[in-house]
Design a protein around this motif. Structure first.
Motif, PDB file in Angstrom:
ATOM      1  N   HIS A  33       0.835  -1.202   0.000  1.00 47.68           N
ATOM      2  CA  HIS A  33       0.000   0.000   0.000  1.00 47.68           C
ATOM      3  C   HIS A  33       0.868   1.249   0.000  1.00 47.68           C
ATOM      4  CE1 HIS A  33       0.643  -0.473   4.354  1.00 47.68           C
ATOM      5  NE2 HIS A  33       0.278   0.797   4.503  1.00 47.68           N
ATOM      6  N   ASP A  52       5.971   4.319   4.836  1.00 51.06           N
ATOM      7  CA  ASP A  52       6.775   3.312   5.533  1.00 51.06           C
ATOM      8  C   ASP A  52       6.775   1.990   4.764  1.00 51.06           C
ATOM      9  OD1 ASP A  52       4.024   3.183   6.351  1.00 51.06           O
ATOM     10  OD2 ASP A  52       4.579   1.899   8.039  1.00 51.06           O
ATOM     11  N   HIS A  53       6.014   1.931   3.665  1.00 59.01           N
ATOM     12  CA  HIS A  53       5.995   0.724   2.831  1.00 59.01           C
ATOM     13  C   HIS A  53       6.558   0.956   1.430  1.00 59.01           C
ATOM     14  CE1 HIS A  53       3.560  -1.642   5.751  1.00 59.01           C
ATOM     15  NE2 HIS A  53       3.352  -0.411   6.184  1.00 59.01           N
ATOM     16  N   HIS A  76       6.433  -5.202  11.840  1.00 59.43           N
ATOM     17  CA  HIS A  76       5.705  -3.935  11.826  1.00 59.43           C
ATOM     18  C   HIS A  76       5.050  -3.680  13.182  1.00 59.43           C
ATOM     19  CE1 HIS A  76       2.977  -0.718  10.570  1.00 59.43           C
ATOM     20  NE2 HIS A  76       3.587  -0.650   9.405  1.00 59.43           N
TER      21      HIS A  76
HETATM   22 ZN   LIG Z   1       2.758   0.683   7.942  1.00 62.19          ZN
END
Ligand SMILES: [Zn+2]
Ligand SMILES: [Zn+2]
Ligand SMILES: [Zn+2]
Ligand SMILES: [Zn+2]
Ligand SMILES: [Zn+2]
Lengths: 631, 631
Positions: free
Chosen positions: A237, A241-242, A598
């Motif tokens: 997504h 942070d991804h 995570h």
């Molecule tokens: Zn995240």
């Protein structure tokens, strides 16, 4: 490679009815393009389905350029075939791909029942139709992505051909093993980055930045060096942070595909551009220049939920709804022919929200799961969505009735839209008085992207939009703030209102101006609906600081906080502890191994040990730089 | 690099007394060579010690070629200086290195007390003395290794210079982490291979073959590709499951150093040559040709026990006695400046044996231990060494007294020498009648190598050899069998005797002929002193088969087993379960983490869990292809 494609062409000819005249076949990324001299013979959908099944490949049929109707004539035919209520807004011919791109307000009508209208267009014009939605809100991001991709379509064709050849290369190693190396995001939140490896393939899942934005994943370790040894990058997504460092991969030599859903691609570009813009405005070194965002974009291959796609010689990828933000996906990998199945949840919400269905639990097979653990601690329970909404509405009502303003800091993608839908419904159903809801910052643009992909919203919202004609995103309650003067107007006005503005943690963005202007008046309220990280202004206010330091145009000042300060929990896009545990229970196929990532160290460990105790599934909470073997 | 060496030269000049005239400094593998115009000024050992300490480097002092005495004159001086009883057998001048190599029966006498004679030679001739032992048994292996290394000394000088520059390259990454990837030997016995990695260095510990000899470690994984990205290969001992594939590394591009003890180097070459000879004789494909063994040899750097040596920009290696076979070592790595300490036990024996002291437990610091688990199962207890010896002597006596022959199949390196020492002592002390002990196969050559390195034997044996003048290896009780006719003589003779012969599991070698000839007579005995793997002839006989199939010159026949069959446990070079547990307890510095390898899956897991339960030390039994992070 030439032999391989010849072999495939032979198989295509054998699989298709004799009357179909195949001119050529060609790889295009994970797809096999079949050029046909008489595409009208393929108007029967079952023939193409059979071909796809026989070859175990995703097939695109295109007409041999010589068999195409002239463009003007073709456009006339299309406008005749497609029913009026599809509301076509433009028709564009792409000669490179022998495609006609039809932009319409109702793409479903252009496609027709079971693709019937589509096939009719192909049959009568020779052009392969591709349909895109005319978004009800104009999104600059989507427009510029579309026009950029058109401008590089020849180069892109070469890229896709190369990727296709790589996917279809022969398998070299007979060994059978699967392992994952954790390059970031293990025992931490931020800089998610995982390498899924087989003897024949390397797949990088995510490539994110960490919270402070300056510590990349361990991209220098030999497992992924040189970067072009990676076969594919998969993004779950659009949160940074991804995917924040995907352009860095290209900056340092990666030239392979990036697989993601269509909304993730658009939101990713929006957030990456914003990230480097904010960074350079603040004078911090940016990890990449904007042209690397475009290079990455050129290598993006979008996949919808549920579509099984070859992405490496021995790996098939399928995205499933993750319920976290628009386009968020669980990435499911099928390795070998039935050898192993492993899924990465990315961030996921196992509860139906205003916008999305709850995360998918139904996978054909699943031996291992890499799952998020943001709220994996044993005490990490969140109020129900219903409670959260009632709370928010109550606070808004109380503030409005006193003639005050409600300020809601929100991150552009996710919470903002959720809160917008709640407020829209509350106003529509008279639970809140009709007050303007001002939308400032990147939220408007992100919302526009939401309106372009209604099929990624949940059934209820789709029904509202398509069948009841109510699109809450374009409700008149929402007023866009798109200039400093307009912003000043909102601030100066004495009327009660709601303001949703970025950034979500008060560490920059237009929300700062609103806060500075509204903080002194006790009639106003600030409502936090998202997580406030330690060290941010948001966290300080939440903690009850009565005076906060501020820098305006280089001058320091102190802002007194007299306004009401409220926190409404329960709007999170992450599963809370209960939802995480329930998700594992709800999986259609019980995995042998679950890995928690995570989340802070203690949460990853706590969740792993609870899953093991409760479900007797082997679990691990690895460290960054470790490798776990699965088979 | 030029700057670095200039900088070091400056430091050398500053550290040495003013009167010493430094001509040049140069890297030579992990050593720093200092060329001095007046080496006589360095005759005081403390000056060089101070220099080594100041620079934190190992130092070699050489004379400037111009200051060397002519060779004939120098030889005369040396023969005057060195006392008669050193028994010099040859003197050779190596102009390339400005070295004089003195071969003597008693090297200690050539060195003199605290190196005094050595320094006198340097002072009076200018040549740096190097002393090697004249072995009491001629070893062809050692002779050919010495002459090969002399023949390539110029090339070797270049290699060492390159290695030295690489070790002294600047540190690039500021990150601090240590991890180990298991490429082979995890949850299995055989093909040991571990990658120790820091942000700046890659050290490959071991590179072995598996039992069947055809499954290599996972050398194709990206962590070590290209192979020349490895900084150093470290070998704990000469058994082929630890070093059998070192030449393959060179075949596929590695050109760095191989660190090992001097006996390990010689035994390794012996066993590797034998390995490919047997394989090609049996018609199986060999993984490398003999010239790759020589290439590897050219890159060997030998280190004695206890010597701390830089082997990478941030890694120091020290070998410690492992008590397993001649030259076997525990490899201790000091990483960073005090950052982390990790040791690999290799195979080790935590019990004093006839040949060796028990494995070292005293390390300056130790945070993690990678240990073997061959006998890690909870039931894996072995009889004591004393019981084993008594058993063996009893069986030999019983057989001799009936006029029979005792056949002891043994692997060339390890058990053979152990059994030889036991038998020699028993004969010398009249516990066994004086019968000939025939030594056949590679055992003689392996024993010769043992005699060249008495300082690697235990104190008792050294005392026997050096002070009591008894070298059991050259006892007259042992008779070498070095031809088929001699072998036939032994077989045909009616006298009782003991025969020790390879291979140890009766899967080839001269032992086969002895067995075929002796099996039918019930007066004879076969005694197994080592592990018999499933599927070998040895195992079948051990199980009690009364008839075994045999192929002689292509003809099949059946050999009847009437001879007595005995197994004497307790001679193993591996620690049994009790010794493994005691070893952990005895460590001078309690490690934070212990990893079990080199054992069947159940044994690795069992030992790991027992260590955790008993000592509350975190343990892991990883799988091949996994990576564990330590800091
Ligand atoms: Zn995240
Ligand atoms: Zn680097
Ligand atoms: Zn997210
Ligand atoms: Zn061994
Ligand atoms: Zn071993």
């Amino acid at each position: 490679m030439m032999d391989k494609i010849k072999e495939i062409k032979q198989k295509v000819i054998e699989s298709l009815p004799k009357k179909v005249k195949v001119k050529d076949v060609e790889f295009e990324g994970p797809f096999l393009v079949v050029y046909v001299k008489n595409p009208q013979e393929l108007a029967n959908a079952d023939i193409v389905k059979k071909l796809a099944k026989d070859l175990r490949k995703r097939i695109i049929i295109r007409a041999d350029p010589k068999s195409l109707k002239p463009k003007e004539e073709a456009e006339k035919i299309i406008r005749q075939i497609v029913p009026e209520d599809a509301k076509i807004t433009s028709i564009f011919f792409d000669e490179e791909y022998c495609e006609v791109i039809i932009e319409a307000e109702k793409p479903g009508v252009v496609i027709g029942k079971g693709g019937s209208t589509f096939r009719k267009i192909l049959k009568e014009t020779g052009w392969s139709p591709r349909v895109v939605r005319t978004p009800p809100l104009k999104s600059k991001t989507i427009e510029s992505i579309r026009s950029y991709l058109l401008s590089v379509r020849e180069e892109r064709k070469e890229i896709l051909k190369r990727i296709g050849e790589s996917i279809n290369r022969p398998i070299l190693h007979a060994d059978k093993w699967v392992r994952v190396t954790f390059l970031g995001g293990a025992r931490e939140v931020g800089r998610s980055c995982y390498l899924l490896q087989t003897p024949n393939s390397k797949i990088l899942v995510e490539c994110g930045i960490n919270v402070s934005g300056n510590q990349p994943p361990y991209l220098y370790i030999p497992e992924i060096q040189p970067l072009d040894s990676i076969d594919a990058v998969v993004i779950t997504h659009a949160h940074l942070d991804h995917c924040g460092l995907v352009p860095v991969l290209f900056k340092y030599g990666y030239r392979g595909p990036v697989y993601l859903t269509p909304p993730t691609r658009d939101l990713m570009v929006l957030l990456q551009l914003d990230f480097i813009e904010v960074a350079s405005r603040e004078g911090t070194t940016i990890p990449y220049e904007s042209h690397w965002i475009r290079t990455a974009l050129k290598h993006c291959i979008t996949l919808d939920y549920g579509v099984v796609t070859d992405i490496a010689p021995d790996v098939r990828l399928t995205f499933y709804n993750a319920g976290h933000i628009l386009g968020s996906a669980i990435a499911h990998f099928h390795i070998g022919e039935g050898l192993y199945n492993i899924a990465f949840t990315g961030d996921f919400k196992f509860e139906r929200t205003r916008l999305f269905d709850k995360a998918e639990t139904n996978f054909p097979r699943l031996e291992a799961l890499i799952m998020e653990a943001t709220y994996g601690g044993s005490q990490d329970f969140q109020p129900s969505r219903k409670e959260a909404e009632e709370n928010l509405i109550r606070i808004v009502n109380e503030t409005i009735s006193k003639g005050g303003k409600v300020l809601i800091p929100a991150f552009a993608v996710g919470r903002s839209q959720e809160v917008m839908i709640v407020l829209e419904e509350a106003i529509r159903t008279k639970k809140i008085d009709e007050v303007p809801v001002y939308i400032d910052g990147m939220i408007y643009e992100a919302t526009a992207i939401h309106t372009a992909y209604p099929e990624y919203l949940n059934a209820h919202l789709r029904d509202l939009i398509f069948h009841q004609g109510i699109n809450p995103f374009i409700s008149e309650s929402f007023v866009r703030v798109d200039s400093p003067s307009k912003r000043q107007e909102v601030i100066d006005s004495s009327e009660p209102c709601v303001i949703i503005s970025t950034s979500g943690m008060l560490n920059g963005g237009p929300v700062m101006e609103y806060f500075r202007a509204l903080a002194g008046d006790e009639k106003n309220t600030i409502v936090f609906v998202g997580y406030q990280a330690e060290g941010t202004l948001g966290r300080r206010i939440q903690k009850g600081w009565k005076e906060v330091p501020f820098t305006v145009d280089g001058r320091r000042e102190v802002v007194k906080v007299n306004m009401r300060v409220e926190t409404v929990d329960g709007f999170s896009g992450h599963s809370d502890r209960r939802q995480l545990m329930n998700y594992v229970k709800a999986l259609s196929d019980k995995p042998e191994k679950i890995i928690t990532v995570h989340g802070e160290e203690s949460k990853c460990i706590d969740l792993a040990s609870s899953i093991y105790k409760t479900y007797k599934i082997e679990t691990r909470a690895p460290m960054n730089l470790e490798t776990i073997r699965f088979i």
